[in-house]
Write a protein that holds these residues in place. Structure first.
Motif, PDB file in Angstrom:
ATOM      1  N   SER A 121      38.380  45.782  42.137  1.00 37.75           N
ATOM      2  CA  SER A 121      38.387  44.455  41.532  1.00 37.75           C
ATOM      3  C   SER A 121      37.090  43.747  41.900  1.00 37.75           C
ATOM      4  O   SER A 121      36.324  44.224  42.751  1.00 37.75           O
ATOM      5  CB  SER A 121      39.598  43.652  42.033  1.00 37.75           C
ATOM      6  OG  SER A 121      39.827  42.534  41.215  1.00 37.75           O
ATOM      7  N   GLY A 122      36.828  42.612  41.235  1.00 39.34           N
ATOM      8  CA  GLY A 122      35.582  41.905  41.510  1.00 39.34           C
ATOM      9  C   GLY A 122      34.391  42.820  41.299  1.00 39.34           C
ATOM     10  O   GLY A 122      34.354  43.617  40.362  1.00 39.34           O
ATOM     11  N   ASN A 123      33.410  42.719  42.204  1.00 44.82           N
ATOM     12  CA  ASN A 123      32.233  43.580  42.058  1.00 44.82           C
ATOM     13  C   ASN A 123      32.415  44.942  42.724  1.00 44.82           C
ATOM     14  O   ASN A 123      31.434  45.656  42.958  1.00 44.82           O
ATOM     15  CB  ASN A 123      30.965  42.896  42.577  1.00 44.82           C
ATOM     16  CG  ASN A 123      30.956  42.718  44.078  1.00 44.82           C
ATOM     17  OD1 ASN A 123      32.002  42.738  44.723  1.00 44.82           O
ATOM     18  ND2 ASN A 123      29.771  42.535  44.640  1.00 44.82           N
ATOM     19  N   THR A 125      34.819  46.796  41.024  1.00 41.99           N
ATOM     20  CA  THR A 125      35.510  47.424  39.895  1.00 41.99           C
ATOM     21  C   THR A 125      34.657  48.578  39.371  1.00 41.99           C
ATOM     22  O   THR A 125      33.458  48.422  39.146  1.00 41.99           O
ATOM     23  CB  THR A 125      35.733  46.408  38.759  1.00 41.99           C
ATOM     24  OG1 THR A 125      36.308  45.210  39.273  1.00 41.99           O
ATOM     25  CG2 THR A 125      36.645  46.987  37.693  1.00 41.99           C
ATOM     26  N   ASN A 152      27.656  46.504  40.790  1.00 47.44           N
ATOM     27  CA  ASN A 152      28.947  46.773  41.418  1.00 47.44           C
ATOM     28  C   ASN A 152      28.862  47.890  42.445  1.00 47.44           C
ATOM     29  O   ASN A 152      27.900  48.659  42.482  1.00 47.44           O
ATOM     30  CB  ASN A 152      29.993  47.145  40.367  1.00 47.44           C
ATOM     31  CG  ASN A 152      30.529  45.942  39.618  1.00 47.44           C
ATOM     32  OD1 ASN A 152      29.923  44.877  39.626  1.00 47.44           O
ATOM     33  ND2 ASN A 152      31.660  46.112  38.953  1.00 47.44           N
ATOM     34  N   TRP A 255      41.736  42.794  46.746  1.00 41.74           N
ATOM     35  CA  TRP A 255      41.618  43.030  45.310  1.00 41.74           C
ATOM     36  C   TRP A 255      42.635  42.287  44.454  1.00 41.74           C
ATOM     37  O   TRP A 255      42.279  41.740  43.407  1.00 41.74           O
ATOM     38  CB  TRP A 255      41.703  44.532  45.005  1.00 41.74           C
ATOM     39  CG  TRP A 255      40.523  45.320  45.471  1.00 41.74           C
ATOM     40  CD1 TRP A 255      39.316  44.838  45.880  1.00 41.74           C
ATOM     41  CD2 TRP A 255      40.439  46.737  45.559  1.00 41.74           C
ATOM     42  NE1 TRP A 255      38.489  45.881  46.234  1.00 41.74           N
ATOM     43  CE2 TRP A 255      39.142  47.050  46.042  1.00 41.74           C
ATOM     44  CE3 TRP A 255      41.320  47.776  45.285  1.00 41.74           C
ATOM     45  CZ2 TRP A 255      38.723  48.362  46.245  1.00 41.74           C
ATOM     46  CZ3 TRP A 255      40.905  49.082  45.476  1.00 41.74           C
ATOM     47  CH2 TRP A 255      39.616  49.368  45.954  1.00 41.74           C
ATOM     48  N   MET A 258      41.636  38.926  43.107  1.00 37.93           N
ATOM     49  CA  MET A 258      40.377  38.859  42.374  1.00 37.93           C
ATOM     50  C   MET A 258      40.580  39.364  40.949  1.00 37.93           C
ATOM     51  O   MET A 258      41.504  40.122  40.664  1.00 37.93           O
ATOM     52  CB  MET A 258      39.307  39.700  43.084  1.00 37.93           C
ATOM     53  CG  MET A 258      39.091  39.338  44.539  1.00 37.93           C
ATOM     54  SD  MET A 258      38.048  40.554  45.403  1.00 37.93           S
ATOM     55  CE  MET A 258      36.490  40.308  44.587  1.00 37.93           C
ATOM     56  N   GLU A 259      39.699  38.965  40.054  1.00 42.38           N
ATOM     57  CA  GLU A 259      39.737  39.470  38.685  1.00 42.38           C
ATOM     58  C   GLU A 259      38.946  40.770  38.592  1.00 42.38           C
ATOM     59  O   GLU A 259      37.907  40.930  39.239  1.00 42.38           O
ATOM     60  CB  GLU A 259      39.146  38.440  37.724  1.00 42.38           C
ATOM     61  CG  GLU A 259      39.975  37.186  37.567  1.00 42.38           C
ATOM     62  CD  GLU A 259      39.423  36.271  36.496  1.00 42.38           C
ATOM     63  OE1 GLU A 259      38.419  36.653  35.850  1.00 42.38           O
ATOM     64  OE2 GLU A 259      39.988  35.190  36.299  1.00 42.38           O
ATOM     65  N   ARG A 260      39.448  41.691  37.780  1.00 41.31           N
ATOM     66  CA  ARG A 260      38.698  42.913  37.528  1.00 41.31           C
ATOM     67  C   ARG A 260      37.495  42.617  36.635  1.00 41.31           C
ATOM     68  O   ARG A 260      37.531  41.721  35.794  1.00 41.31           O
ATOM     69  CB  ARG A 260      39.583  43.966  36.851  1.00 41.31           C
ATOM     70  CG  ARG A 260      40.734  44.409  37.696  1.00 41.31           C
ATOM     71  CD  ARG A 260      41.340  45.736  37.257  1.00 41.31           C
ATOM     72  NE  ARG A 260      41.590  45.845  35.838  1.00 41.31           N
ATOM     73  CZ  ARG A 260      42.277  46.856  35.291  1.00 41.31           C
ATOM     74  NH1 ARG A 260      42.779  47.803  36.058  1.00 41.31           N
ATOM     75  NH2 ARG A 260      42.459  46.917  34.002  1.00 41.31           N
ATOM     76  N   ASP A 261      36.434  43.368  36.841  1.00 34.65           N
ATOM     77  CA  ASP A 261      35.233  43.227  36.021  1.00 34.65           C
ATOM     78  C   ASP A 261      35.589  43.606  34.583  1.00 34.65           C
ATOM     79  O   ASP A 261      35.997  44.736  34.317  1.00 34.65           O
ATOM     80  CB  ASP A 261      34.147  44.153  36.571  1.00 34.65           C
ATOM     81  CG  ASP A 261      32.797  43.929  35.918  1.00 34.65           C
ATOM     82  OD1 ASP A 261      32.752  43.609  34.713  1.00 34.65           O
ATOM     83  OD2 ASP A 261      31.774  44.110  36.604  1.00 34.65           O
ATOM     84  N   PRO A 262      35.427  42.677  33.609  1.00 36.07           N
ATOM     85  CA  PRO A 262      35.833  42.963  32.231  1.00 36.07           C
ATOM     86  C   PRO A 262      34.984  44.024  31.541  1.00 36.07           C
ATOM     87  O   PRO A 262      35.349  44.491  30.454  1.00 36.07           O
ATOM     88  CB  PRO A 262      35.704  41.602  31.531  1.00 36.07           C
ATOM     89  CG  PRO A 262      34.695  40.853  32.346  1.00 36.07           C
ATOM     90  CD  PRO A 262      34.910  41.306  33.766  1.00 36.07           C
TER      91      PRO A 262
END
Length: 272
Positions: A121-123, A125, A152, A255, A258-262
């Protein structure tokens, strides 16, 4: 430990050269045809870019048309020991190999056979393409692809797999074979132990190959450029269990918040 990083054009990795038991890796630039004899190894041929096909025992198998590993999901071919593989076309083929005591049938691996995992997740992903996972009918060979968006991290939290103590970790020999889309692109690879007797960091570029006999091995892709590595592994037991660095394992627990990298997956669609 500088002999663990093989610069492009990287020479073949063999058990004797690497100082381990089973794993081999090499790549071939194909301009017309190349004959690959598997000898005592089971082999996975992976299209790393180009239009390729392979013939084994008189049967022809497509390795697909794949401009780069960032353009499409892989098409690959598993071949047992004692096979003569004729690869034809124009492109680059990765040859992942491991010593095998017995043979399994030749098996084509289509993009639809590849499980696509979005991990982290985040950077942190990244995308994992499972080509030869533990459940695949093979002896020691395991093969995955890892695609890391620019900026990432992957193989993070840093992990190791150097001891046979399942279910915590497996004793896995491993190679990273890197690809980048642009000549100026690069990534940063660290390989280290907690005791400090091993601590190396390299700038890696297209065509470089890393040997991972032991240690934690995180990777980061430079901002603006996606990174890729083909992971060839070999083990006596069919498991990819690994142990996180206890000092950094907490990052995995962060994780869910946090948002996953789209941007991920970079190719294909995430498997259910």
């Amino acid at each position: 430990m500088s002999d663990l990083m093989l610069r492009a054009p990287a020479p073949p990795v063999t058990p004797d050269q690497a100082g381990w038991r089973w794993l081999s890796y090499r790549s071939h630039a194909v301009h017309g045809s190349v004959v690959i004899d598997t000898g005592p190894d089971e082999v996975c041929l992976v299209n790393l870019g180009g239009a390729l096909a392979a013939t084994v025992a008189g049967e022809r198998y497509s390795l697909g048309e794949r401009e780069t590993p960032f353009a499409d999901l892989p098409r690959a071919l598993y071949a047992p020991p004692g096979s003569a593989c004729v690869v034809e076309g124009e492109g680059l083929v990765g040859v992942c190999a491991a010593r095998a005591d017995g043979g399994h049938p030749v098996r084509p691996i289509a993009p639809s056979d590849v499980r696509v995992e979005v991990r982290g997740s985040g950077n942190a992903t990244r995308q994992i393409n499972h080509i030869i996972p533990p459940e695949f009918p093979a002896h020691r060979l395991l093969v995955v692809e890892v695609l890391t968006p620019g900026g990432n991290w992957s193989s993070y939290p840093p992990h190791k797999h150097e001891q046979d103590r399942l279910p915590v970790e497996n004793d896995l020999e491993e190679v990273y074979a890197y690809r980048f889309e642009r000549p100026e692109a690069f990534g940063v690879q660290r390989l280290y132990s907690r005791t400090g007797d091993l601590d190396e960091t390299w700038t890696v570029r297209d065509g470089d190959v890393l040997l991972v006999p032991r240690g934690y091995h995180p990777f980061c892709a430079a901002h603006g450029y996606h990174g890729y590595y083909l992971n060839a592994l070999a083990a006596e037991k069919r498991s990819m269990a690994a142990e996180d660095d206890p000092d950094l394992a907490w990052t995995r627990d962060a994780w869910p918040a946090m948002e996953r990298d789209p941007r991920v997956p970079l190719t294909g669609e995430e498997s259910p």
